[in-house]
Design a protein around this motif. Structure first.
Motif, PDB file in Angstrom:
ATOM      1  N   LEU A 128       0.834  -1.199   0.000  1.00  0.00           N
ATOM      2  CA  LEU A 128       0.000   0.000   0.000  1.00  0.00           C
ATOM      3  C   LEU A 128       0.872   1.252   0.000  1.00  0.00           C
ATOM      4  N   MET A 129       1.900   1.260   0.841  1.00  0.00           N
ATOM      5  CA  MET A 129       2.819   2.396   0.881  1.00  0.00           C
ATOM      6  C   MET A 129       3.529   2.566  -0.459  1.00  0.00           C
ATOM      7  N   ASP A 130       3.958   1.455  -1.069  1.00  0.00           N
ATOM      8  CA  ASP A 130       4.588   1.515  -2.390  1.00  0.00           C
ATOM      9  C   ASP A 130       3.645   2.135  -3.415  1.00  0.00           C
ATOM     10  N   GLY A 131       2.399   1.718  -3.380  1.00  0.00           N
ATOM     11  CA  GLY A 131       1.412   2.246  -4.322  1.00  0.00           C
ATOM     12  C   GLY A 131       1.159   3.726  -4.130  1.00  0.00           C
ATOM     13  N   LEU A 132       1.138   4.168  -2.886  1.00  0.00           N
ATOM     14  CA  LEU A 132       0.891   5.588  -2.624  1.00  0.00           C
ATOM     15  C   LEU A 132       2.112   6.456  -2.921  1.00  0.00           C
ATOM     16  N   LEU A 133       3.321   5.882  -2.803  1.00  0.00           N
ATOM     17  CA  LEU A 133       4.546   6.636  -3.086  1.00  0.00           C
ATOM     18  C   LEU A 133       4.982   6.553  -4.549  1.00  0.00           C
ATOM     19  N   MET A 134       4.460   5.582  -5.289  1.00  0.00           N
ATOM     20  CA  MET A 134       4.856   5.396  -6.686  1.00  0.00           C
ATOM     21  C   MET A 134       4.671   6.648  -7.538  1.00  0.00           C
ATOM     22  N   PRO A 135       3.558   7.396  -7.400  1.00  0.00           N
ATOM     23  CA  PRO A 135       3.405   8.592  -8.241  1.00  0.00           C
ATOM     24  C   PRO A 135       4.537   9.606  -8.064  1.00  0.00           C
ATOM     25  N   MET A 136       5.041   9.749  -6.855  1.00  0.00           N
ATOM     26  CA  MET A 136       6.136  10.687  -6.630  1.00  0.00           C
ATOM     27  C   MET A 136       7.402  10.207  -7.348  1.00  0.00           C
ATOM     28  N   ALA A 137       7.696   8.921  -7.252  1.00  0.00           N
ATOM     29  CA  ALA A 137       8.884   8.382  -7.920  1.00  0.00           C
ATOM     30  C   ALA A 137       8.757   8.503  -9.434  1.00  0.00           C
ATOM     31  N   VAL A 138       7.596   8.147  -9.969  1.00  0.00           N
ATOM     32  CA  VAL A 138       7.373   8.223 -11.410  1.00  0.00           C
ATOM     33  C   VAL A 138       7.405   9.678 -11.872  1.00  0.00           C
ATOM     34  N   GLY A 139       6.850  10.563 -11.065  1.00  0.00           N
ATOM     35  CA  GLY A 139       6.867  11.993 -11.421  1.00  0.00           C
ATOM     36  C   GLY A 139       8.280  12.539 -11.526  1.00  0.00           C
ATOM     37  N   PHE A 140       9.126  12.203 -10.559  1.00  0.00           N
ATOM     38  CA  PHE A 140      10.514  12.664 -10.621  1.00  0.00           C
ATOM     39  C   PHE A 140      11.274  12.035 -11.790  1.00  0.00           C
ATOM     40  N   LEU A 141      10.999  10.769 -12.074  1.00  0.00           N
ATOM     41  CA  LEU A 141      11.633  10.131 -13.236  1.00  0.00           C
ATOM     42  C   LEU A 141      11.225  10.841 -14.525  1.00  0.00           C
ATOM     43  N   TYR A 142       9.947  11.202 -14.633  1.00  0.00           N
ATOM     44  CA  TYR A 142       9.472  11.894 -15.826  1.00  0.00           C
ATOM     45  C   TYR A 142      10.124  13.270 -15.951  1.00  0.00           C
ATOM     46  N   LEU A 143      10.185  13.984 -14.836  1.00  0.00           N
ATOM     47  CA  LEU A 143      10.836  15.302 -14.867  1.00  0.00           C
ATOM     48  C   LEU A 143      12.296  15.189 -15.283  1.00  0.00           C
ATOM     49  N   LEU A 144      12.986  14.175 -14.782  1.00  0.00           N
ATOM     50  CA  LEU A 144      14.384  13.966 -15.161  1.00  0.00           C
ATOM     51  C   LEU A 144      14.497  13.604 -16.635  1.00  0.00           C
TER      52      LEU A 144
END
Length: 185
Positions: A128-144
């Protein structure tokens, strides 16, 4: 090469196990290890099913224990500014902080398990924590991936940028929706 081969082999084994279990005419649910054993026993016999299932759990557990513990140790060393890309290849004398972090992570994990925590509930909350934190990780990857920091030949631009952005957005919506449903649904 070896990693790619291992990835394909792992997926083939998983697909084989799923197909074997799904093709069993007597399967009503797979909610316990006993249910899995009973299902595999129809195809392989009771003893072979028990051995195969035991090997799967032991192998998966050992692999996960090493991956999680090493990843956490590297993350601790990187966060503390003492990271070394080849620390696992070095001796204890040459990389004491890495091996100390690794030992601390393993001991912490053992301590949590010894406290009697329900492992299934713990895993559900971790996912559940992974699922809720995934958007932040994916967002930073996209920005990079779209930033001027990357050379132009590897930077996401144009249609590719739009497609990747759409896929990341869909993953984010599904992840957050599943997480919120898991919390309140």
């Amino acid at each position: 090469g070896q990693t790619l081969f291992g990835s394909f082999l792992t997926q083939l084994v998983m697909i084989g196990a799923l197909v074997t279990m799904a093709a069993s005419p007597k399967v009503t649910n797979l909610e316990s290890v006993k249910d899995m054993e009973d299902t595999l026993a129809l195809a392989f016999g009771r003893i072979t099913a028990r051995v195969l299932l035991s090997m799967a759990f032991v192998g998966g557990s050992l692999c996960a224990a090493f991956v999680v513990s090493l990843a956490a140790a590297w993350a601790i060393c990187e966060a503390s500014g003492t990271d070394d890309a080849f620390s696992l290849d070095r001796s204890l004398r040459d990389a004491p902080r890495f091996y100390g972090a690794f030992l601390a992570v393993v001991l912490l994990g053992c301590g949590v398990l010894m406290m009697g925590v329900n492992v299934v509930t713990l895993n559900v909350f971790i996912e559940l924590m992974d699922g809720l934190l995934m958007p932040m990780a994916v967002g930073f990857l996209y920005l990079l991936a779209t930033s001027d920091t990357l050379p132009e030949e590897v930077r996401l631009v144009g249609t590719r940028k739009a497609v990747v952005g759409t896929i990341f957005t869909m993953c984010t919506v599904i992840s957050l929706g599943s997480g919120v449903y898991g919390l309140f649904g």
